[in-house]
Motif scaffolding. Structure first.
Motif, PDB file in Angstrom:
ATOM      1  N   GLY A 525       0.805  -1.217   0.000  1.00  0.00           N
ATOM      2  CA  GLY A 525       0.000   0.000   0.000  1.00  0.00           C
ATOM      3  C   GLY A 525       0.832   1.257   0.000  1.00  0.00           C
ATOM      4  N   GLU A 526       0.122   2.378  -0.074  1.00  0.00           N
ATOM      5  CA  GLU A 526       0.719   3.700  -0.085  1.00  0.00           C
ATOM      6  C   GLU A 526       0.406   4.409   1.232  1.00  0.00           C
ATOM      7  N   TYR A 527       1.112   5.487   1.495  1.00  0.00           N
ATOM      8  CA  TYR A 527       0.839   6.310   2.684  1.00  0.00           C
ATOM      9  C   TYR A 527      -0.330   7.254   2.378  1.00  0.00           C
ATOM     10  N   LEU A 528      -1.473   7.019   3.034  1.00  0.00           N
ATOM     11  CA  LEU A 528      -2.662   7.854   2.828  1.00  0.00           C
ATOM     12  C   LEU A 528      -3.293   8.176   4.179  1.00  0.00           C
ATOM     13  N   ILE A 529      -3.698   9.435   4.360  1.00  0.00           N
ATOM     14  CA  ILE A 529      -4.434   9.851   5.556  1.00  0.00           C
ATOM     15  C   ILE A 529      -5.907  10.017   5.178  1.00  0.00           C
ATOM     16  N   LEU A 530      -6.812   9.285   5.862  1.00  0.00           N
ATOM     17  CA  LEU A 530      -8.254   9.403   5.618  1.00  0.00           C
ATOM     18  C   LEU A 530      -8.941   9.929   6.864  1.00  0.00           C
ATOM     19  N   ILE A 558      -3.602 -14.682   0.348  1.00  0.00           N
ATOM     20  CA  ILE A 558      -4.609 -13.612   0.415  1.00  0.00           C
ATOM     21  C   ILE A 558      -3.870 -12.289   0.256  1.00  0.00           C
ATOM     22  N   SER A 559      -4.375 -11.428  -0.621  1.00  0.00           N
ATOM     23  CA  SER A 559      -3.716 -10.153  -0.917  1.00  0.00           C
ATOM     24  C   SER A 559      -4.561  -8.993  -0.401  1.00  0.00           C
ATOM     25  N   VAL A 560      -3.902  -8.026   0.283  1.00  0.00           N
ATOM     26  CA  VAL A 560      -4.552  -6.798   0.756  1.00  0.00           C
ATOM     27  C   VAL A 560      -3.745  -5.622   0.187  1.00  0.00           C
ATOM     28  N   GLN A 561      -4.438  -4.730  -0.551  1.00  0.00           N
ATOM     29  CA  GLN A 561      -3.757  -3.617  -1.206  1.00  0.00           C
ATOM     30  C   GLN A 561      -4.434  -2.294  -0.856  1.00  0.00           C
ATOM     31  N   LEU A 562      -3.631  -1.221  -0.799  1.00  0.00           N
ATOM     32  CA  LEU A 562      -4.138   0.145  -0.585  1.00  0.00           C
ATOM     33  C   LEU A 562      -3.590   1.021  -1.704  1.00  0.00           C
ATOM     34  N   LEU A 563      -4.500   1.593  -2.518  1.00  0.00           N
ATOM     35  CA  LEU A 563      -4.106   2.404  -3.666  1.00  0.00           C
ATOM     36  C   LEU A 563      -4.797   3.765  -3.606  1.00  0.00           C
ATOM     37  N   GLN A 564      -4.212   4.760  -4.266  1.00  0.00           N
ATOM     38  CA  GLN A 564      -4.869   6.056  -4.442  1.00  0.00           C
ATOM     39  C   GLN A 564      -5.412   6.143  -5.853  1.00  0.00           C
ATOM     40  N   LYS A 565      -6.713   6.417  -5.957  1.00  0.00           N
ATOM     41  CA  LYS A 565      -7.378   6.495  -7.254  1.00  0.00           C
ATOM     42  C   LYS A 565      -8.109   7.832  -7.321  1.00  0.00           C
ATOM     43  N   ASP A 566      -7.528   8.779  -8.085  1.00  0.00           N
ATOM     44  CA  ASP A 566      -8.058  10.146  -8.134  1.00  0.00           C
ATOM     45  C   ASP A 566      -8.104  10.713  -6.711  1.00  0.00           C
ATOM     46  N   HIS A 567      -9.283  11.083  -6.242  1.00  0.00           N
ATOM     47  CA  HIS A 567      -9.423  11.643  -4.900  1.00  0.00           C
ATOM     48  C   HIS A 567      -9.994  10.620  -3.923  1.00  0.00           C
ATOM     49  N   HIS A 568      -9.783   9.352  -4.188  1.00  0.00           N
ATOM     50  CA  HIS A 568     -10.297   8.285  -3.341  1.00  0.00           C
ATOM     51  C   HIS A 568      -9.188   7.300  -2.994  1.00  0.00           C
ATOM     52  N   ALA A 569      -9.363   6.656  -1.850  1.00  0.00           N
ATOM     53  CA  ALA A 569      -8.512   5.529  -1.481  1.00  0.00           C
ATOM     54  C   ALA A 569      -9.247   4.237  -1.842  1.00  0.00           C
ATOM     55  N   VAL A 638     -13.195  -1.598  -1.561  1.00  0.00           N
ATOM     56  CA  VAL A 638     -13.769  -0.555  -0.708  1.00  0.00           C
ATOM     57  C   VAL A 638     -13.155   0.778  -1.148  1.00  0.00           C
ATOM     58  N   GLU A 639     -14.008   1.700  -1.582  1.00  0.00           N
ATOM     59  CA  GLU A 639     -13.561   3.009  -2.049  1.00  0.00           C
ATOM     60  C   GLU A 639     -14.025   4.069  -1.059  1.00  0.00           C
ATOM     61  N   LEU A 640     -13.071   4.879  -0.510  1.00  0.00           N
ATOM     62  CA  LEU A 640     -13.371   5.907   0.478  1.00  0.00           C
ATOM     63  C   LEU A 640     -12.772   7.239   0.032  1.00  0.00           C
ATOM     64  N   PRO A 641     -13.488   8.352   0.253  1.00  0.00           N
ATOM     65  CA  PRO A 641     -12.933   9.658  -0.133  1.00  0.00           C
ATOM     66  C   PRO A 641     -11.738  10.033   0.737  1.00  0.00           C
ATOM     67  N   ILE A 642     -10.712  10.611   0.132  1.00  0.00           N
ATOM     68  CA  ILE A 642      -9.489  10.950   0.869  1.00  0.00           C
ATOM     69  C   ILE A 642      -9.719  12.141   1.788  1.00  0.00           C
ATOM     70  N   ASN A 643     -10.535  13.091   1.363  1.00  0.00           N
ATOM     71  CA  ASN A 643     -10.741  14.302   2.166  1.00  0.00           C
ATOM     72  C   ASN A 643     -11.872  14.174   3.168  1.00  0.00           C
ATOM     73  N   GLY A 644     -12.417  12.970   3.374  1.00  0.00           N
ATOM     74  CA  GLY A 644     -13.459  12.754   4.376  1.00  0.00           C
ATOM     75  C   GLY A 644     -14.750  13.432   4.017  1.00  0.00           C
TER      76      GLY A 644
END
Length: 644
Positions: A525-530, A558-569, A638-644
């Motif tokens: 994964g990447e470093y992301l603050i949500l 089993i694979s677990v990944q964290l990516l940044q996609k536009d303005h979403h995690a 699971v897609e979540l907005p980065i800026n809350g």
């Protein structure tokens, strides 16, 4: 001069420079008093003189707050620091609160986030490192908003310092891997950005030396002699010279002496301790860091004489160590027990009470307006009455229809009220039943586990006890799901969360379940603050990983990944298990769904986990879905907005 330990000379030089300064303006004078306040607060340790300089700063800015917004907010924070030194904690936290509120309204994000860093430092001084980390990360993220002409401090000094302080927090929390990661991030930042400031190479070299010393300290705790000695000697080589960070070099030398003692290089350790003792006796530096050097010096001398069997000297330094440590603890005791968050809330309540008082003063004006409105209403009613008499028949029909509508509305309202009461009673009943069932079922499960630990029981009894244990655990999971269904998601409290660290802890807690089936969990994964509710999102991720374990065969990955996609995690949990049949795809997110199956090892399921997960994700303005091929595994997204 301060960096090289020339304390008194620095303040004399400052005053003489300003004596030759012709016609200094408000900002010039403010800078002078700011430097003096910092000096008497952090070096000479004379809060009373620091307070006098704070008063001068406030006097200069009086009536000019909107003209010098950054300076005024900074002054309130320095005032808070002085009040902390005076042990006036409530007043200090009020100054921090006032400075924060003013900064939030008047400063751009670049300047504001440096004050966020200072709030983190208050928590750092309290020893509350876990709560300090989010403030430092917010400050580092906020520095990205600084413009290209913001200056060397905002574009270089502050960001590398924030990364270094995050690493220090992880070091204090005994998380050496995370500490080393952020120290290396700080070094990378220096390498990438120093080319923009060719005239500041000396400062960059000093900063690099400080980070080398900190990294060496971490490697000491890991017993990595080679790396620890390399970085500590590099730090000392850079900063142990005039014009550089001599005081930090002193700290690195203390760490090197500790390393030599740990590996029984006694002669080398003693030579360093003698040299440091001479420097301390000369009074090189009087900052809080110097107090730590004194404390460590006492401790290392104690250890050295203990290793060389000099009992009397060891006892002497042990006494000095404990006496000095107790004096430092006494100084910090009030600060560490103070709750800055509670003080902020109390201050905010006082402001609200003041606003209520002002609103009371407006009530008279509102009352006059209401009277005028009432007179106008009476006039309008008289006009309506006049026209009603002229159209009595029409009005009578309208009144009849109105009564019918009112009766219908009343009936509907009663029905809705009854439904709401029924729902509330049902929720309370469910929570009471679930809560009351948890304790006895948990007790039954624990008793069964205790009885299974007795190895002399017949096999038939053990089979029955295993059945009781398994049924109890399944029942507890069902109870937790029932309680979760009735959680009020709309009242979630959100906070900034390091998403990669959250995923890391989820994976680590579930590895033992995966090992029972010889499965491997890979995390990337990447470093992301949500801005999320940590506990609820934790539950979603844990639920998805647990399902992947449950429906995957033994030995699967089993694979677990964290990516940044536009303005979403985007979080992806992928397994290579039995997949989801086509006929069940439209039912898996339904509450109390019939799409329930046993796991690959016969694990029980209740069918509510994914429905609860969807509720949590949607209330975070996110989206959850899956892709699956029967027999070839399933991927949940699971897609979540980065800026809350």
């Amino acid at each position: 001069m301060l960096n090289s330990g020339q304390l008194k000379a620095s303040i004399v030089y400052l005053d003489s420079a300003y004596n030759a300064f012709q016609n200094p303006g408000p900002l010039d004078l403010w800078k002078k008093y700011h430097q003096r306040a910092s000096y008497y607060l952090n070096y000479e340790k004379k809060p009373a003189i620091a307070r006098q300089n704070i008063d001068s700063m406030l006097f200069i800015l009086k009536g000019r707050e909107q003209q010098y917004t950054t300076e005024y907010a900074s002054t309130k924070f320095v005032e808070g620091d002085v009040l902390l030194a005076e042990k006036k904690y409530t007043e200090a936290f009020k100054s921090y609160y006032d400075g924060t509120q003013f900064a939030r309204k008047n400063l751009d994000s670049c300047s504001y986030y440096q004050l966020t860093y200072q709030l983190g430092m208050v928590r750092y001084k309290q020893g509350n490192y876990l709560k300090a980390i989010p403030y430092f990360k917010q400050a580092f993220t906020g520095n990205r908003s600084c413009k290209a002409d913001a200056g060397f401090s905002y574009l270089f000094i502050y960001p590398q310092s924030q990364l270094n302080t995050i690493a220090l927090c992880f070091e204090k929390l005994n998380m050496p891997d995370s500490a080393i990661y952020y120290y290396k991030q700080a070094l990378n930042f220096i390498d990438r950005n120093i080319g923009r400031f060719p005239k500041k190479n000396q400062f960059a070299e000093m900063a690099r030396g400080v980070i080398y010393g900190n990294m060496g300290g971490v490697y000491v705790t890991l017993n990595n002699y080679a790396e620890a000695e390399k970085y500590l000697q590099a730090s000392i080589k850079i900063n142990n010279r005039l014009g550089y960070a001599v005081e930090d070099a002193q700290t690195a030398r203390i760490k090197l002496a500790g390393l030599y003692l740990r590996f029984s290089h006694l002669a080398a350790a003693y030579e360093i301790l003698v040299n440091i003792g001479d420097d301390l006796a000369c009074g090189h530096g009087k900052s809080s860091d110097n107090d730590i050097v004194w404390l460590r010096w006492y401790r290392l001398n104690w250890e050295y004489f203990e290793k060389t069997n000099n009992v009397s000297q060891a006892y002497l330094y042990a006494q000095k160590y404990y006496k000095f440590r107790d004096s430092l603890d006494e100084i910090d005791k009030g600060l560490k027990s103070s709750d800055i968050d509670m003080s902020f809330k109390e201050t905010e309540q006082q402001y609200k009470l003041a606003l209520i008082s002002k609103r009371d003063q407006l009530k008279t004006a509102y009352l006059i307006g209401i009277i005028v409105f009432a007179v106008m209403t009476v006039v309008i009613l008289l006009m309506i009455g006049y026209y009603l008499k002229r159209s009595r028949k029409s009005v009578s029909e309208l009144m009849r229809l109105n009564r019918e509508v009112n009766d219908h509305n009343t009936q509907m309202q009663r029905t809705l009220t009854a439904l709401e009461q029924s729902q509330a009673e049902n929720t309370r009943m469910m929570q009471v039943v679930a809560h009351d069932l948890r304790s006895p079922i948990g007790g039954i499960t624990q008793v069964a586990e205790m009885m299974l630990e007795e190895h002399d029981r017949p096999e038939e009894d053990r089979m029955m006890l295993e059945l009781v244990k398994t049924s109890g655990k399944n029942s507890l999971e069902l109870i937790s799901d029932l309680l979760q269904i009735h959680t009020r998601l709309e009242e979630l409290k959100k906070e900034p969360v390091d998403m990669f660290m959250l995923l890391y802890y989820c994976v680590e807690l579930l590895r033992f379940k995966a090992r029972e089936k010889a499965q491997q969990i890979d995390l990337q994964g990447e470093y992301l603050i949500l801005y999320i509710n940590r506990e609820k999102i934790w539950r979603v991720i844990s639920n998805l990983i647990a399902n992947a374990i449950k429906f995957s065969p033994s030995g699967a990955n089993i694979s677990v990944q964290l990516l940044q996609k536009d303005h979403h995690a985007l979080i992806i949990v992928e397994d290579h298990g039995i997949g989801i049949p086509v006929e069940m795809k439209d039912k898996v997110f339904d509450m109390f769904t019939e799409a329930r199956r046993l796991g690959t090892a016969g694990e029980q399921t209740h069918g509510m986990g994914l429905a609860i997960s969807r509720q949590i994700v949607e209330v975070h303005d996110g989206h959850i879905w899956f892709e699956s091929k029967p027999g070839n595994g399933t991927s949940f997204y699971v897609e979540l907005p980065i800026n809350g």
